[in-house]
Design a protein around this motif. Structure first.
Motif, PDB file in Angstrom:
ATOM      1  N   THR A 187      21.475  -0.421 -66.931  1.00 30.02           N
ATOM      2  CA  THR A 187      21.079  -1.026 -65.655  1.00 30.02           C
ATOM      3  C   THR A 187      20.361  -0.048 -64.733  1.00 30.02           C
ATOM      4  OG1 THR A 187      23.299  -0.537 -64.832  1.00 30.02           O
ATOM      5  CG2 THR A 187      22.927  -2.743 -65.730  1.00 30.02           C
ATOM      6  N   SER A 211      17.100   2.496 -64.130  1.00 25.44           N
ATOM      7  CA  SER A 211      15.743   2.737 -64.636  1.00 25.44           C
ATOM      8  C   SER A 211      15.599   4.170 -65.135  1.00 25.44           C
ATOM      9  CB  SER A 211      14.718   2.479 -63.529  1.00 25.44           C
ATOM     10  OG  SER A 211      14.822   3.474 -62.526  1.00 25.44           O
ATOM     11  N   THR A 266      14.951   6.678 -62.241  1.00 25.11           N
ATOM     12  CA  THR A 266      16.156   6.987 -61.471  1.00 25.11           C
ATOM     13  C   THR A 266      17.099   7.884 -62.258  1.00 25.11           C
ATOM     14  OG1 THR A 266      16.002   4.868 -60.289  1.00 25.11           O
ATOM     15  CG2 THR A 266      18.144   5.984 -60.288  1.00 25.11           C
ATOM     16  N   ARG A 267      17.223   7.592 -63.562  1.00 28.57           N
ATOM     17  CA  ARG A 267      18.098   8.414 -64.393  1.00 28.57           C
ATOM     18  C   ARG A 267      17.625   9.868 -64.415  1.00 28.57           C
ATOM     19  NH1 ARG A 267      21.198   6.018 -67.778  1.00 28.57           N
ATOM     20  NH2 ARG A 267      19.676   4.347 -68.159  1.00 28.57           N
TER      21      ARG A 267
END
Length: 342
Positions: free
Chosen positions: A21, A23, A26-27
Protein backbone atom coordinates in the motif's frame (compact mmCIF):
# COMPACT_ATOMS: atom_id res chain seq x y z
CA UNK A 1 11.90 9.14 10.97
CA UNK A 2 8.39 10.13 9.93
CA UNK A 3 9.30 13.82 10.29
CA UNK A 4 12.48 13.37 8.22
CA UNK A 5 10.67 11.48 5.47
CA UNK A 6 7.67 13.83 5.52
CA UNK A 7 5.10 11.08 6.10
CA UNK A 8 2.97 9.74 8.94
CA UNK A 9 4.23 7.17 11.45
CA UNK A 10 1.69 4.69 10.05
CA UNK A 11 3.21 5.10 6.57
CA UNK A 12 6.71 4.52 8.01
CA UNK A 13 5.49 1.28 9.61
CA UNK A 14 3.91 0.08 6.36
CA UNK A 15 6.99 0.99 4.33
CA UNK A 16 9.38 -0.82 6.66
CA UNK A 17 7.20 -3.91 6.61
CA UNK A 18 7.17 -3.91 2.81
CA UNK A 19 3.40 -3.63 2.47
CA UNK A 20 2.14 -2.98 -1.07
CA UNK A 21 0.00 0.00 0.00
CA UNK A 22 3.07 2.26 -0.01
CA UNK A 23 4.31 3.79 -3.27
CA UNK A 24 7.87 3.11 -4.44
CA UNK A 25 8.84 6.78 -4.07
CA UNK A 26 7.53 7.00 -0.51
CA UNK A 27 9.24 3.74 0.41
CA UNK A 28 12.55 5.09 -0.88
CA UNK A 29 12.18 8.24 1.26
CA UNK A 30 11.43 6.18 4.36
CA UNK A 31 14.37 3.84 3.77
CA UNK A 32 16.69 6.82 3.17
CA UNK A 33 15.53 8.37 6.45
CA UNK A 34 16.07 5.05 8.25
CA UNK A 35 19.59 4.82 6.89
CA UNK A 36 20.36 8.39 7.85
CA UNK A 37 19.18 7.73 11.40
CA UNK A 38 20.94 4.30 11.60
CA UNK A 39 17.58 2.71 12.32
CA UNK A 40 17.27 -1.10 12.31
CA UNK A 41 13.94 -2.91 12.42
CA UNK A 42 13.52 -5.17 15.47
CA UNK A 43 11.99 -8.45 14.24
CA UNK A 44 10.66 -9.32 17.69
CA UNK A 45 9.05 -5.91 18.13
CA UNK A 46 7.50 -6.11 14.67
CA UNK A 47 6.06 -9.54 15.39
CA UNK A 48 4.64 -8.45 18.74
CA UNK A 49 3.06 -5.42 17.11
CA UNK A 50 1.41 -7.79 14.66
CA UNK A 51 0.14 -10.04 17.44
CA UNK A 52 2.71 -12.79 16.90
CA UNK A 53 5.59 -14.11 18.97
CA UNK A 54 7.71 -15.53 16.13
CA UNK A 55 8.14 -18.72 18.15
CA UNK A 56 7.04 -22.33 17.60
CA UNK A 57 6.75 -24.87 20.43
CA UNK A 58 8.17 -28.32 19.66
CA UNK A 59 7.35 -31.14 22.08
CA UNK A 60 9.37 -34.39 22.17
CA UNK A 61 9.34 -37.34 24.61
CA UNK A 62 13.16 -37.52 24.94
CA UNK A 63 15.52 -35.25 23.03
CA UNK A 64 18.51 -37.57 23.57
CA UNK A 65 17.14 -40.25 21.23
CA UNK A 66 18.33 -40.29 17.61
CA UNK A 67 14.94 -39.86 15.92
CA UNK A 68 13.87 -36.92 18.05
CA UNK A 69 17.17 -35.06 17.89
CA UNK A 70 17.34 -35.52 14.10
CA UNK A 71 13.81 -34.22 13.65
CA UNK A 72 14.35 -31.24 15.95
CA UNK A 73 17.59 -30.25 14.21
CA UNK A 74 15.81 -30.19 10.84
CA UNK A 75 12.84 -28.26 12.29
CA UNK A 76 15.10 -25.67 13.93
CA UNK A 77 16.98 -25.08 10.68
CA UNK A 78 13.74 -24.54 8.74
CA UNK A 79 12.32 -22.22 11.41
CA UNK A 80 15.54 -20.20 11.57
CA UNK A 81 15.55 -19.71 7.80
CA UNK A 82 11.95 -18.54 8.06
CA UNK A 83 12.68 -16.01 10.82
CA UNK A 84 11.12 -18.07 13.61
CA UNK A 85 12.52 -19.33 16.92
CA UNK A 86 12.05 -22.79 18.42
CA UNK A 87 10.88 -23.33 22.00
CA UNK A 88 11.76 -26.93 22.90
CA UNK A 89 9.82 -28.91 25.48
CA UNK A 90 11.54 -32.18 26.40
CA UNK A 91 9.05 -34.23 28.42
CA UNK A 92 11.66 -36.74 29.63
CA UNK A 93 9.05 -38.98 31.20
CA UNK A 94 8.11 -36.29 33.73
CA UNK A 95 4.35 -36.01 34.22
CA UNK A 96 4.52 -32.52 35.71
CA UNK A 97 6.36 -31.24 32.64
CA UNK A 98 3.84 -32.94 30.39
CA UNK A 99 0.89 -31.29 32.10
CA UNK A 100 2.59 -27.89 32.20
CA UNK A 101 3.26 -28.01 28.46
CA UNK A 102 0.13 -29.66 27.07
CA UNK A 103 -2.40 -28.20 29.48
CA UNK A 104 -1.17 -24.62 29.97
CA UNK A 105 -4.00 -22.24 29.14
CA UNK A 106 -1.78 -19.28 28.22
CA UNK A 107 0.65 -21.11 25.93
CA UNK A 108 -0.86 -19.26 22.96
CA UNK A 109 0.67 -16.06 24.37
CA UNK A 110 4.16 -17.56 24.14
CA UNK A 111 4.05 -19.32 20.76
CA UNK A 112 2.33 -19.01 17.40
CA UNK A 113 2.08 -22.75 16.70
CA UNK A 114 2.91 -26.17 18.15
CA UNK A 115 4.54 -29.35 16.86
CA UNK A 116 4.17 -32.70 18.65
CA UNK A 117 6.83 -35.28 17.75
CA UNK A 118 5.66 -38.82 18.59
CA UNK A 119 4.02 -37.52 21.76
CA UNK A 120 1.34 -39.80 23.27
CA UNK A 121 -1.84 -37.88 24.00
CA UNK A 122 -4.54 -38.51 26.57
CA UNK A 123 -8.15 -37.30 26.29
CA UNK A 124 -7.41 -34.43 28.70
CA UNK A 125 -4.47 -33.39 26.52
CA UNK A 126 -6.67 -33.24 23.41
CA UNK A 127 -9.24 -31.14 25.25
CA UNK A 128 -6.56 -28.71 26.43
CA UNK A 129 -5.01 -28.43 22.97
CA UNK A 130 -8.41 -27.65 21.46
CA UNK A 131 -8.94 -24.75 23.87
CA UNK A 132 -5.59 -23.21 22.89
CA UNK A 133 -6.78 -22.74 19.31
CA UNK A 134 -3.20 -22.89 18.06
CA UNK A 135 -2.24 -24.22 14.63
CA UNK A 136 -0.27 -27.43 14.97
CA UNK A 137 1.19 -30.52 13.33
CA UNK A 138 2.13 -33.99 14.54
CA UNK A 139 4.99 -36.26 13.49
CA UNK A 140 4.88 -40.06 13.74
CA UNK A 141 1.94 -42.38 14.20
CA UNK A 142 -0.30 -42.48 17.24
CA UNK A 143 -2.74 -39.98 18.67
CA UNK A 144 -4.09 -37.50 16.16
CA UNK A 145 -5.15 -33.97 17.00
CA UNK A 146 -8.34 -32.90 15.18
CA UNK A 147 -7.64 -30.45 12.32
CA UNK A 148 -3.87 -30.84 12.65
CA UNK A 149 -1.94 -32.33 9.73
CA UNK A 150 0.31 -35.31 10.36
CA UNK A 151 3.63 -36.45 8.86
CA UNK A 152 4.84 -40.02 9.37
CA UNK A 153 6.09 -43.22 7.79
CA UNK A 154 4.22 -46.50 7.37
CA UNK A 155 5.60 -48.46 10.33
CA UNK A 156 3.76 -51.63 9.35
CA UNK A 157 5.32 -51.55 5.88
CA UNK A 158 8.79 -50.78 7.27
CA UNK A 159 8.77 -53.86 9.52
CA UNK A 160 7.30 -55.98 6.75
CA UNK A 161 10.15 -55.02 4.42
CA UNK A 162 12.76 -55.73 7.11
CA UNK A 163 11.28 -59.16 7.83
CA UNK A 164 10.82 -60.03 4.16
CA UNK A 165 14.50 -59.23 3.56
CA UNK A 166 15.42 -61.98 6.04
CA UNK A 167 12.88 -64.39 4.60
CA UNK A 168 14.24 -63.78 1.09
CA UNK A 169 17.71 -64.68 2.40
CA UNK A 170 16.31 -68.05 3.50
CA UNK A 171 15.61 -67.46 7.21
CA UNK A 172 12.60 -69.14 8.83
CA UNK A 173 13.35 -68.87 12.55
CA UNK A 174 13.14 -65.09 12.85
CA UNK A 175 12.86 -63.32 16.19
CA UNK A 176 11.44 -59.88 16.86
CA UNK A 177 12.52 -57.47 19.62
CA UNK A 178 10.02 -54.68 20.10
CA UNK A 179 9.04 -51.78 22.31
CA UNK A 180 7.67 -52.16 25.80
CA UNK A 181 4.00 -51.05 25.88
CA UNK A 182 4.70 -49.38 29.24
CA UNK A 183 7.50 -47.30 27.69
CA UNK A 184 6.21 -43.90 26.52
CA UNK A 185 8.61 -43.98 23.57
CA UNK A 186 6.97 -47.12 22.21
CA UNK A 187 3.75 -45.19 21.61
CA UNK A 188 1.91 -47.10 18.84
CA UNK A 189 5.06 -47.64 16.81
CA UNK A 190 5.83 -51.00 18.44
CA UNK A 191 2.32 -52.27 17.67
CA UNK A 192 2.52 -51.28 14.01
CA UNK A 193 5.99 -52.75 13.57
CA UNK A 194 4.95 -56.00 15.23
CA UNK A 195 2.01 -56.21 12.83
CA UNK A 196 4.39 -55.76 9.91
CA UNK A 197 6.71 -58.49 11.23
CA UNK A 198 3.85 -60.92 11.70
CA UNK A 199 2.29 -60.07 8.33
CA UNK A 200 5.55 -60.82 6.51
CA UNK A 201 5.85 -64.17 8.27
CA UNK A 202 2.29 -65.17 7.43
CA UNK A 203 2.69 -64.10 3.81
CA UNK A 204 5.62 -66.52 3.58
CA UNK A 205 3.64 -69.34 5.17
CA UNK A 206 5.44 -69.02 8.52
CA UNK A 207 3.60 -69.00 11.84
CA UNK A 208 4.64 -66.25 14.32
CA UNK A 209 6.20 -67.84 17.41
CA UNK A 210 5.39 -65.95 20.65
CA UNK A 211 8.62 -67.26 22.22
CA UNK A 212 10.59 -65.37 19.58
CA UNK A 213 8.88 -62.03 20.27
CA UNK A 214 10.46 -60.04 23.14
CA UNK A 215 9.48 -56.60 24.46
CA UNK A 216 11.94 -54.07 25.84
CA UNK A 217 12.78 -50.36 25.67
CA UNK A 218 13.74 -48.53 22.47
CA UNK A 219 17.42 -48.28 23.47
CA UNK A 220 20.73 -50.07 22.94
CA UNK A 221 20.47 -51.44 26.47
CA UNK A 222 16.89 -52.52 25.81
CA UNK A 223 17.94 -54.43 22.71
CA UNK A 224 20.81 -56.02 24.62
CA UNK A 225 18.54 -57.18 27.46
CA UNK A 226 15.85 -58.46 25.06
CA UNK A 227 18.37 -60.48 23.08
CA UNK A 228 19.92 -61.93 26.23
CA UNK A 229 16.44 -63.06 27.34
CA UNK A 230 15.79 -64.47 23.88
CA UNK A 231 18.99 -66.52 23.96
CA UNK A 232 18.20 -67.80 27.45
CA UNK A 233 14.99 -69.38 26.15
CA UNK A 234 16.85 -72.09 24.25
CA UNK A 235 17.71 -72.52 20.59
CA UNK A 236 18.69 -69.11 19.18
CA UNK A 237 16.97 -67.73 16.08
CA UNK A 238 18.87 -67.47 12.83
CA UNK A 239 17.81 -63.84 12.45
CA UNK A 240 16.44 -60.91 14.48
CA UNK A 241 14.22 -58.00 13.42
CA UNK A 242 14.69 -55.09 15.80
CA UNK A 243 12.00 -52.40 16.04
CA UNK A 244 14.67 -49.69 15.83
CA UNK A 245 18.37 -49.44 15.04
CA UNK A 246 19.37 -48.75 18.64
CA UNK A 247 17.75 -52.02 19.72
CA UNK A 248 19.50 -53.74 16.82
CA UNK A 249 22.86 -52.41 18.03
CA UNK A 250 22.13 -53.82 21.48
CA UNK A 251 21.20 -57.15 19.91
CA UNK A 252 24.50 -57.29 18.02
CA UNK A 253 26.40 -56.67 21.25
CA UNK A 254 24.48 -59.36 23.16
CA UNK A 255 25.10 -61.92 20.40
CA UNK A 256 28.82 -61.22 20.32
CA UNK A 257 28.99 -61.40 24.12
CA UNK A 258 28.02 -65.09 23.94
CA UNK A 259 30.27 -65.87 20.99
CA UNK A 260 27.67 -65.71 18.21
CA UNK A 261 28.80 -64.01 15.02
CA UNK A 262 26.79 -61.45 13.05
CA UNK A 263 25.75 -62.37 10.39
CA UNK A 264 27.40 -65.83 10.16
CA UNK A 265 25.41 -67.24 13.09
CA UNK A 266 22.58 -64.70 13.48
CA UNK A 267 21.52 -61.94 11.07
CA UNK A 268 20.23 -58.63 12.48
CA UNK A 269 18.18 -55.93 10.77
CA UNK A 270 16.84 -52.70 12.25
CA UNK A 271 14.61 -49.77 11.30
CA UNK A 272 15.70 -46.10 11.15
CA UNK A 273 19.15 -45.77 9.50
CA UNK A 274 20.69 -44.29 12.62
CA UNK A 275 23.88 -42.25 12.12
CA UNK A 276 25.92 -45.20 13.44
CA UNK A 277 24.18 -47.84 11.30
CA UNK A 278 26.64 -47.43 8.45
CA UNK A 279 29.67 -47.52 10.75
CA UNK A 280 28.45 -50.77 12.33
CA UNK A 281 27.44 -52.33 9.02
CA UNK A 282 23.83 -52.64 10.18
CA UNK A 283 21.23 -53.53 7.56
CA UNK A 284 18.14 -51.42 8.15
CA UNK A 285 14.99 -49.90 6.72
CA UNK A 286 15.81 -46.20 6.46
CA UNK A 287 13.23 -43.62 7.40
CA UNK A 288 13.63 -39.93 6.40
CA UNK A 289 13.65 -38.41 9.88
CA UNK A 290 15.05 -35.03 8.82
CA UNK A 291 12.62 -34.74 5.90
CA UNK A 292 9.72 -35.43 8.27
CA UNK A 293 10.90 -32.52 10.39
CA UNK A 294 11.34 -30.12 7.47
CA UNK A 295 7.99 -31.01 5.93
CA UNK A 296 6.16 -30.68 9.25
CA UNK A 297 7.76 -27.27 9.82
CA UNK A 298 6.70 -26.13 6.36
CA UNK A 299 3.14 -27.33 6.91
CA UNK A 300 3.11 -25.45 10.22
CA UNK A 301 4.44 -22.13 8.91
CA UNK A 302 2.62 -21.98 5.57
CA UNK A 303 -0.69 -20.85 7.16
CA UNK A 304 1.29 -18.16 9.03
CA UNK A 305 2.68 -16.81 5.77
CA UNK A 306 6.29 -17.68 6.63
CA UNK A 307 8.67 -19.45 4.30
CA UNK A 308 12.47 -19.60 3.96
CA UNK A 309 14.22 -18.50 0.78
CA UNK A 310 14.96 -21.09 -1.90
CA UNK A 311 13.14 -24.30 -2.91
CA UNK A 312 10.60 -25.80 -0.54
CA UNK A 313 9.79 -29.38 0.36
CA UNK A 314 6.94 -30.99 -1.56
CA UNK A 315 3.88 -31.53 0.60
CA UNK A 316 2.80 -34.58 -1.44
CA UNK A 317 -0.87 -33.66 -1.24
CA UNK A 318 -0.92 -32.95 2.48
CA UNK A 319 -4.19 -32.35 4.28
CA UNK A 320 -5.56 -32.30 7.81
CA UNK A 321 -7.59 -35.46 7.32
CA UNK A 322 -5.02 -37.57 5.46
CA UNK A 323 -1.54 -38.06 6.95
CA UNK A 324 1.46 -37.41 4.74
CA UNK A 325 3.25 -40.77 4.60
CA UNK A 326 6.88 -40.57 3.51
CA UNK A 327 8.56 -43.60 1.91
CA UNK A 328 11.14 -45.85 3.56
CA UNK A 329 13.83 -47.93 1.85
CA UNK A 330 15.79 -51.07 2.59
CA UNK A 331 19.53 -50.54 3.09
CA UNK A 332 21.45 -53.83 3.00
CA UNK A 333 24.81 -53.86 4.78
CA UNK A 334 26.96 -56.48 6.51
CA UNK A 335 24.69 -57.62 9.36
CA UNK A 336 22.42 -59.82 7.24
CA UNK A 337 23.27 -62.92 5.21
CA UNK A 338 21.73 -66.31 4.33
CA UNK A 339 21.46 -68.72 7.29
CA UNK A 340 24.36 -71.05 7.91
CA UNK A 341 23.89 -74.51 6.41
CA UNK A 342 23.69 -77.29 9.01
Amino acid sequence: MARLAGVSTATVSRALRGLPTVSAATRRRVLAAAEQLDYEVSPSASRLAGGRTGTVAVVVPRITRWFFSTVVEAVEEYLHQSGYDLLLYNLGGREQVRQRVLRTANLHKRVDAMMLVATPLRPADLTALATLELPGVTISSGSRVPNWPCVRIDDVAAARVATKHLIDLGHHRIAHISGDPDDELAFTTHLDRRRGYQAALRSAGLRPDPTLDIESTFTIDGGNRATAELLARGEPPTAIVAACDEMAMGAMTALRDVGLRVPQDVSVVGIDDHDLAGVLGLSTVAQPAAEQGRLAAQMLLDPLGARPPGPIVSQRGAGCDTPVVLPTRLVVRDSTAPPRAH
